[in-house]
Write a protein that holds these residues in place. Structure first.
Motif, PDB file in Angstrom:
ATOM      1  N   VAL A  12       1.063  -1.086   0.014  1.00  0.00           N
ATOM      2  CA  VAL A  12      -0.061  -0.041  -0.190  1.00  0.00           C
ATOM      3  C   VAL A  12       1.113   1.092   0.306  1.00  0.00           C
ATOM      4  CG1 VAL A  12      -1.836   1.321   1.292  1.00  0.00           C
ATOM      5  CG2 VAL A  12      -1.871  -1.329   1.292  1.00  0.00           C
ATOM      6  N   VAL A  13       0.727   2.311  -0.860  1.00  0.00           N
ATOM      7  CA  VAL A  13       1.402   3.430  -0.943  1.00  0.00           C
ATOM      8  C   VAL A  13       0.787   4.595  -0.279  1.00  0.00           C
ATOM      9  CG1 VAL A  13       2.482   4.995  -2.350  1.00  0.00           C
ATOM     10  CG2 VAL A  13       2.419   2.728  -3.060  1.00  0.00           C
ATOM     11  N   VAL A  14       1.232   5.444   0.559  1.00  0.00           N
ATOM     12  CA  VAL A  14       0.592   6.445   1.298  1.00  0.00           C
ATOM     13  C   VAL A  14       1.350   7.612   0.872  1.00  0.00           C
ATOM     14  CG1 VAL A  14       0.057   7.574   3.622  1.00  0.00           C
ATOM     15  CG2 VAL A  14      -0.106   5.217   3.338  1.00  0.00           C
ATOM     16  N   ASP A  15       0.558   8.611   0.641  1.00  0.00           N
ATOM     17  CA  ASP A  15       1.349  10.174  -0.011  1.00  0.00           C
ATOM     18  C   ASP A  15       2.637   9.887  -0.717  1.00  0.00           C
ATOM     19  OD1 ASP A  15       1.237  12.712   0.242  1.00  0.00           O
ATOM     20  OD2 ASP A  15       2.615  12.869   1.842  1.00  0.00           O
ATOM     21  N   ASP A  16       2.802   8.829  -1.737  1.00  0.00           N
ATOM     22  CA  ASP A  16       3.830   8.754  -2.507  1.00  0.00           C
ATOM     23  C   ASP A  16       5.289   8.798  -1.932  1.00  0.00           C
ATOM     24  OD1 ASP A  16       2.336   9.111  -4.894  1.00  0.00           O
ATOM     25  OD2 ASP A  16       2.444  11.044  -4.798  1.00  0.00           O
ATOM     26  N   ARG A  17       5.101   8.807  -0.551  1.00  0.00           N
ATOM     27  CA  ARG A  17       6.292   8.719   0.259  1.00  0.00           C
ATOM     28  C   ARG A  17       6.575   7.413   0.913  1.00  0.00           C
ATOM     29  NH1 ARG A  17       8.046  13.547   3.351  1.00  0.00           N
ATOM     30  NH2 ARG A  17       6.338  12.890   4.603  1.00  0.00           N
ATOM     31  N   ILE A  18       5.293   6.677   1.255  1.00  0.00           N
ATOM     32  CA  ILE A  18       5.436   5.719   2.420  1.00  0.00           C
ATOM     33  C   ILE A  18       4.800   4.741   1.637  1.00  0.00           C
ATOM     34  CG2 ILE A  18       4.613   5.163   4.677  1.00  0.00           C
ATOM     35  CD1 ILE A  18       4.356   7.995   5.414  1.00  0.00           C
ATOM     36  N   VAL A  19       5.795   3.277   1.930  1.00  0.00           N
ATOM     37  CA  VAL A  19       5.290   2.153   1.347  1.00  0.00           C
ATOM     38  C   VAL A  19       5.226   0.978   2.382  1.00  0.00           C
ATOM     39  CG1 VAL A  19       5.786   0.351  -0.303  1.00  0.00           C
ATOM     40  CG2 VAL A  19       6.346   2.629  -0.921  1.00  0.00           C
ATOM     41  N   ILE A  20       3.934   0.341   2.698  1.00  0.00           N
ATOM     42  CA  ILE A  20       3.682  -0.682   3.670  1.00  0.00           C
ATOM     43  C   ILE A  20       3.566  -1.963   2.621  1.00  0.00           C
ATOM     44  CG2 ILE A  20       2.202  -1.301   5.548  1.00  0.00           C
ATOM     45  CD1 ILE A  20       1.358   1.576   5.801  1.00  0.00           C
TER      46      ILE A  20
END
Length: 63
Positions: A12-20
């Motif tokens: 899952v990508v959050v705000d183009d900067r965080i990948v979970i």
């Protein structure tokens, strides 16, 4: 709250900067890998709550 279904090795990508990423699933436990910029704090919820409680206590004692 957004609820998503993911399988092992899916992300899952959050705000183009965080990948979970789901790293492992064992029974009722899921291991997550989190890639985030160094300046973005990432904590387990119970640790975050303890940090917030400590900050609130410091603010009350400073007042």
């Amino acid at each position: 709250m957004l609820v998503l279904s993911r399988k092992k090795n899916e992300s899952v990508v959050v705000d183009d900067r965080i990948v979970i990423t789901i790293v492992e699933i064992r029974g009722d436990k899921v291991r997550l890998g989190i890639e985030a910029p160094r300046e973005v704090p990432v904590h387990r919820k119970e640790i975050f709550d303890a940090i917030q409680a400590e900050r609130n206590a410091e603010e009350r004692s400073a007042s």
